[in-house]
Design an enzyme around this catalytic site. Structure first.
Site, PDB file in Angstrom:
ATOM      1  N   GLN A 294      -0.776   2.758  -0.670  1.00  0.00           N
ATOM      2  CA  GLN A 294      -1.567   1.878  -1.823  1.00  0.00           C
ATOM      3  C   GLN A 294      -2.902   1.736  -1.312  1.00  0.00           C
ATOM      4  OE1 GLN A 294      -0.036  -1.639  -3.213  1.00  0.00           O
ATOM      5  NE2 GLN A 294      -0.538  -1.389  -4.713  1.00  0.00           N
ATOM      6  N   GLY A 295      -3.236   1.755  -1.933  1.00  0.00           N
ATOM      7  CA  GLY A 295      -5.052   1.338  -1.394  1.00  0.00           C
ATOM      8  C   GLY A 295      -5.834   0.195  -2.156  1.00  0.00           C
ATOM      9  N   TYR A 296      -4.526  -0.819  -2.563  1.00  0.00           N
ATOM     10  CA  TYR A 296      -5.205  -2.145  -3.230  1.00  0.00           C
ATOM     11  C   TYR A 296      -6.180  -3.592  -2.498  1.00  0.00           C
ATOM     12  CZ  TYR A 296      -2.745  -0.099  -7.445  1.00  0.00           C
ATOM     13  OH  TYR A 296      -2.952   0.552  -8.579  1.00  0.00           O
ATOM     14  N   SER A 297      -5.607  -3.806  -1.926  1.00  0.00           N
ATOM     15  CA  SER A 297      -6.198  -4.874  -1.021  1.00  0.00           C
ATOM     16  C   SER A 297      -6.930  -5.072  -0.076  1.00  0.00           C
ATOM     17  CB  SER A 297      -4.968  -5.898  -0.432  1.00  0.00           C
ATOM     18  OG  SER A 297      -4.343  -6.087  -0.998  1.00  0.00           O
TER      19      SER A 297
ATOM     20  N   SER B  82       0.895  -0.419   3.616  1.00  0.00           N
ATOM     21  CA  SER B  82       2.017  -0.482   4.362  1.00  0.00           C
ATOM     22  C   SER B  82       2.313   1.123   4.385  1.00  0.00           C
ATOM     23  CB  SER B  82       3.420  -0.437   3.293  1.00  0.00           C
ATOM     24  OG  SER B  82       3.432  -1.440   3.127  1.00  0.00           O
TER      25      SER B  82
ATOM     26  N   GLU C  94       6.816  -4.073 -11.619  1.00  0.00           N
ATOM     27  CA  GLU C  94       6.853  -3.382 -10.258  1.00  0.00           C
ATOM     28  C   GLU C  94       6.411  -4.316  -9.099  1.00  0.00           C
ATOM     29  OE1 GLU C  94       7.689  -0.701  -9.685  1.00  0.00           O
ATOM     30  OE2 GLU C  94       7.897  -0.165 -11.539  1.00  0.00           O
TER      31      GLU C  94
ATOM     32  N   ASN D 240       3.513 -17.277  -4.212  1.00  0.00           N
ATOM     33  CA  ASN D 240       4.192 -17.899  -4.868  1.00  0.00           C
ATOM     34  C   ASN D 240       3.086 -18.853  -5.518  1.00  0.00           C
ATOM     35  OD1 ASN D 240       6.257 -16.141  -4.373  1.00  0.00           O
ATOM     36  ND2 ASN D 240       7.821 -18.286  -3.323  1.00  0.00           N
ATOM     37  N   GLU D 241       1.784 -18.710  -5.022  1.00  0.00           N
ATOM     38  CA  GLU D 241       0.941 -20.229  -6.247  1.00  0.00           C
ATOM     39  C   GLU D 241       0.414 -19.355  -6.892  1.00  0.00           C
ATOM     40  OE1 GLU D 241       1.429 -19.645  -3.036  1.00  0.00           O
ATOM     41  OE2 GLU D 241       2.865 -21.725  -2.514  1.00  0.00           O
TER      42      GLU D 241
END
Lengths: 392, 374, 392, 374
Positions: C126-129, C161, C244, C375-376
């Site tokens: 997955q190439g998002y960030s 990953s 997800e 989590n913020e």
């Protein structure tokens, strides 16, 4: 680095302890209830006795009758008074208005009020907060219109301690509705017997009359009761706020409550004959809380020390407000749970036994993290002023 | 898995919410907290007429024959409304004990009257030392030819000044035994001292002096009182946990409403990120405790006697105690000074939530039960 | 309200457990290290075996070869796999890309990729960030210029990953620099063997190669590899994100770690001969953590249940992300302290004994509260979407 | 009360900060964490030349004769820089023990060499069970006509693979006794197994098999080892607490710098109120722990043997353990993904702060000491 008091400080603490042993009623547990006539009489008697020793104004310059006592001596005074839950340590006149007048007052104001404050004369109260201001004090709306040589005040102040007992109020009023919000504010001295003032009690969640709302309906105040310049009241008031958070009070209250809980655990037996304190988990929690109190205490000491060094302790004062009020609540939270059902007795009668008092004590201390700038506001202050984090 | 309400449960929820909003508003809650009995007969009669007091009592004994899951739906609303009166004490805890351990005679005598509200039954589960250990008792029951003679003191009995029937553990020669004592009519000296408590519900110290009861007054077999105590404690803990979650949920809703309205520095305080995170934490805690409380009700409804059910109840009460405590103080912090006034309703919740922690096993008791059975 | 699984669900869990007993290496502790060749071979073998049972795509519609399994069965699958730390549960193809293609893909894309994913064929990543996006995904800058019937990509993706093992990447690229930031984004499928792609490993604080940075230097991608419309990629990608979050993984990991710590305490003796677990304070802390895990577990179950009812579980998914990752860290924090010095052994060798693994486990799980929306950010989502708090 | 540094202390602080920034940058710290010995002779020689190793050793024995307050100023910087090498083990803990309990011969033999760095002395204070109970030992010392014969194992001895002298508790017929064992030259079998630890500093398991030492090798009187252990533990705990606060302070400063620079959603993340409160919490925790650690150093400098000093040290280490743990994870949360990479320096602090909790009394040990002496 050195972590004990010097001989002068130790001697002063000893003298104060003896004074309190003598002056406080026998078996005094406290706190004092100034809304009862008996409590008000005790408050006034103690205030006078403290004034007679010069202790109420010990930090004042000698020219105003003070002793120029160090901030550390002053801290010890507050620490010991709060630990004993002793009444009479009036801060409104001695710590707030007095220094303000020295800095901003006219010669006449100084002559009129400073000696009286030093002698424990008039009772002052503080009129800053309003129903809608909360932490945003500068949003205050109580308006004073200047008509000739008088101000005419309309509006209301809230959370006013001792308003029902006070002779005078120092207050912030808005005098220019068009100005930027910090600008159009003026600092006034108001006689509480003025026509148009009504004091309504506010009962707190512990069931005590600790605050008031004060209504102003066309209340006239002579212009000579203005402190500082017209519309410069924000500056006059803020000059003092940093130093006057009284955080050692919370440390002392936490310490005293902690000791009461420990003593209760050390003298109360479970059904099986064991003392509560024989339970290691009770001891462990007490030890944790003791360390928390110590943390708050030493930041508070540091604040006093910084003052002795001439540094303004802005960030540190916020840190100890947070640490001290949280420790105080944590101690009482533990106590309420530890005492179990007896700790939930909540009748209006006075109780010598901790079991009949501790729930009320916890309810009372709910205000600690909220009043005088919520702990959230304190963290904002630390972030902005101390750590220089960006505002946007 | 089913996290929803069925039709009956939805009906209970809606009618409880509606009725209590109407009949148990803050004025009434406040008045009852000052009342020595803590509730009114009129109110109680209405509750009885709504069939809530007999919800879990078998139909054959005048109830509706529902289970603890259905009851928990009511208790959630009951807690949210801070409704006064001995619902948990009489209709949950005592009814469960009588239903499980009572003789047919006892059931017929007490259950229909509990279901109508005509009889108030209360358990005595606080130790003489103020702990939540019901076995810490100095009550002794001496067996005689025509029954037992009870002497001693039991403390902090909820609504003991209104009760018709008290379920009281006492020591006999065969061990802990539960006595179903008609305290208003008992033969002998019964001194009842009401105490003013933070919860607003009265607790009473009850002193028995040579009180004579027939042999048939024991609930369950003599010497087997621990089973009855455990059954009552599990039902009481589940009910209280559910009430606490209901109250915590109401506090959370009210606090969220407040921070949306209250303005500071030119915007609602609910627009400040720290307040937003406080609200998110409160909502998450309510949900966490809600699920575990519901699961406890489910465990009692399906398999009350299993050790696993006990652990589930321990987890539910420990969680409710811990998280609702956090919620109360976050609510106060978010309300600021107004929440520190007697006039504002927040402290009504504060007092009850903090107090309920001590009922039917305090935080440490439930944790230690869990710890011991790891 | 009902709090147990039905017979079908229990039977499925049993079948899966037996499968894992058979398929996992003897004495498997996990986790798998996909950066080692041995670990990658195991991953692929497991993925194939799971695909052969139809489990990887069990939630897919029957028309695409799925079983239309309920979200609850799917949850059990993930719960059990994570509890066993079993490799092969590829989510990129089966959970993320697959459903996206079903919704937005062309017929040709569906024909070409969906059966392959179902069979455990190509490995997707997955190439998002990107290095500067962090939680603000829409600020991505990797640019794809449309030249005729090809895109030409320049930029880089990070925290990817399995990029070093993947055959294909689905990615978000910016295709219009002028548009409002959510608008000029396009969703592309890219062959990882394309010239101009370079994969650089990122070693994490546990010393493991768990992520990569992927550099794109004039990488050509045919226009038929675009999913959805040009500049509509944000919509394409966001359609899936809510569901997800894989939070049951954290619950299972927490549960497994908790059991390992409990077992360690139940079998390890102090010098005085007592077992660690004989200490009541160790038991009490274990019991608290157990309750925390249960809280997170039931919110996670509720999310699956909401899906069975057709509700989108946005707020609840954020709540369980927070609860599960915090419980997971808390369990390991306790373990590291409980084990003492032996728990601080940190050498690269594999350890069967928990003492040689637990510090690495703690370091690894540091990412839980951070990745997939800190989590913020989750609390912001709860506040805005769930509680409808004002944004300003 | 004095919360400031005097001139000498300010000099120590400034020179330590400057020297360590230059000689112990992150590259060096990382390299030493991979090194089996954990430091280099060159580095150690420089530290010796700076007179830091002899800071608290009396002038008559080659040191500077300063006290723990002065040393704590150095340790704060030492911790902030994550500087490698057995400063605490040799120059604080062992030196303090030898200085207080050593014979004149022992002092003359070891202290000047410790002060120059020529001799590395290390204490063995971890129990055989991995706990921080030094009395959990299977080491036995049998008295013979010409000395003692030591056999058994001691675990997790810091820098045991570099040490010249190990201070080891062993059981004798008269009770726990500390032996000053020259482990490189001892007569008998000494097996040293280095372990790779999360802190980056080596720990070693040391197995002694019929190691023969002269009678004069005991540090302090035979059977009075507990006093030596206590003295070493107090000094070690204070030193570690001070190092931890130094490291926590550095982490806090770095995190504050990071959140001022890192931008998300169009502004620095340090402009988000939640991040601001995290930073305020971190700063408050550093200050809290700093004061208690400094007070512990003061207590050891002024009155090391009083029970009150022990409690002050217990409070300091418990506080450092608890609060620095919180700081580390708040720092990670504020850094986000970049702080999860090996390349970023944050984990260097994480590893050390978490590890140092276990040295010289873990969190529970210090808490229980406080609890027992309430």
């Amino acid at each position: 680095m050195w972590f004990e008091f010097n001989d002068e400080e130790l001697a002063f603490r000893e003298e104060l302890r003896e004074f309190l042993d003598d002056e406080l009623p026998d078996g005094w547990i406290g706190p004092n209830d100034e809304s009862s006539d008996e409590g008000w009489a005790l408050y006034k008697r103690m205030r006078k006795a403290l004034a007679d020793r010069g202790w109420l104004t010990m930090t004042w310059p000698k020219e105003y009758g003070g002793q120029e006592a160090s901030p550390m001596i002053s801290l010890i005074f507050a620490e010991e008074m709060s630990y004993r839950r002793a009444p009479g340590n009036d801060r409104f006149g001695t710590r707030m208005l007095g220094p303000t007048l020295m800095h901003f007052g006219t010669e006449e104001q100084k002559r009129k009020y400073l000696p009286d404050i030093a002698q424990g004369g008039l009772q002052w109260c503080q009129g800053y907060s309003e129903p809608n201001t909360g932490s945003d004090l500068a949003s205050l709306q109580t308006f004073a219109e200047l008509r000739g040589d008088e101000f005419v005040i309309n509006g209301s102040k809230i959370w006013t301690s001792l308003a029902h007992r006070a002779d005078m109020m120092f207050m912030l009023v808005r005098t220019d509705r068009e100005a930027e919000r910090h600008s159009g504010i003026t600092f006034l001295l108001v006689d509480m017997k003025s026509p148009g003032i009504q004091v309504n009690p506010i009962i707190n969640i512990a069931g005590a009359h600790s605050f008031n709302q004060v209504m102003f309906d066309d209340v006239h105040v002579p212009i000579e009761n203005m402190v500082g310049e017209l519309n410069d009241g924000w500056n006059v008031a803020m000059n003092l706020l940093n130093f006057e958070r009284g955080n050692i009070d919370y440390v002392s209250w936490a310490q005293r409550s902690w000791e009461e809980i420990r003593d209760y655990a050390a003298t109360t037996r479970r059904f099986d004959g064991s003392l509560m304190i024989d339970d290691m988990k009770v001891r462990r929690r007490l030890a944790e809380l003791e360390a928390e109190i110590e943390m708050a205490r030493y930041i508070t000491y540091e604040v006093a020390w910084l003052q002795t060094q001439g540094y303004p302790p802005s960030t540190e004062a916020s840190m100890c407000k947070i640490a001290a009020t949280e420790a105080n609540c944590a101690v009482l939270d533990f106590g309420v749970e530890l005492l179990g059902m007896p700790g939930l007795i909540d009748d209006p009668d006075e109780h010598e036994d901790l079991a009949g008092r501790i729930f009320k004590m916890r309810m009372y201390q709910t205000s600690g993290p909220i009043l005088a700038g919520t702990n959230e506001i304190q963290k904002n202050i630390i972030a902005y002023r101390g750590l220089e984090l960006p505002r946007r | 898995m089913d996290f929803g309400l069925n039709e009956t449960q939805e009906l209970i929820r809606a009618s409880a919410a509606e009725f209590l909003a109407d009949r148990s508003p803050s004025d009434f809650v406040r008045a009852m907290a000052e009342d020595e009995r803590g509730y009114t007969d009129d109110f109680w009669q209405e509750i009885g007429e709504l069939a809530w007091l007999g919800l879990t009592i078998p139909e054959v004994h005048g109830g509706s024959g529902m289970d603890m899951i259905d009851m928990s739906v009511l208790l959630n609303e009951w807690g949210a409304a801070l409704a006064p009166g001995p619902l948990v004490e009489s209709a949950v805890v005592s009814a469960a004990a009588i239903n499980k351990f009572g003789t047919e005679t006892q059931k017929q005598e007490w259950l229909p009257a509990i279901a109508t509200g005509q009889t108030i039954a209360v358990p005595s589960l606080t130790g003489i030392d103020g702990s939540t250990n019901p076995n810490a008792t100095n009550l002794r029951a001496a067996e005689t030819t025509n029954g037992y003679v009870l002497s001693g003191t039991t403390r902090f009995v909820p609504y003991g000044n209104s009760a018709d029937l008290a379920l009281i553990p006492a020591e006999t020669d065969t061990g802990t035994t539960i006595f179903a004592l008609p305290i208003k009519t008992a033969e002998g000296t019964v001194n009842i001292t009401p105490l003013k408590m933070a919860s607003g519900a009265p607790a009473t110290d009850i002193e028995l002096n040579e009180v004579v009861v027939p042999s048939a007054s024991t609930l369950g077999n003599p010497g087997e009182g621990q089973d009855v105590i455990d059954h009552m404690t599990l039902h009481g803990a589940t009910a209280r946990a559910t009430q606490m979650v209901g109250a915590g949920s109401a506090v959370t809703d009210r606090t969220i409403d407040y921070v949306k309205e209250r303005r500071q520095f030119g915007r609602p305080i609910g627009a400040f990120q720290v307040i937003q995170h406080y609200m998110a934490d409160m909502a998450t805690k309510v949900k966490s405790a809600q699920h575990l409380a519901n699961r406890a009700a489910w465990a009692l409804a399906t398999n009350a006697d299993s050790p696993q059910s006990s652990r589930i109840v321990n987890q539910a009460k420990w969680t409710a105690n811990t998280l609702m405590h956090d919620i109360v103080w976050t609510a106060h912090q978010s309300h600021g000074a107004i929440g520190f006034t007697w006039e504002h309703d927040l402290h009504l919740y504060t007092r009850r939530i903090l107090s309920w922690r001590a009922d039917y096993g305090d935080t440490e008791t439930h944790l230690e039960n869990l710890a011991r059975t790891l």
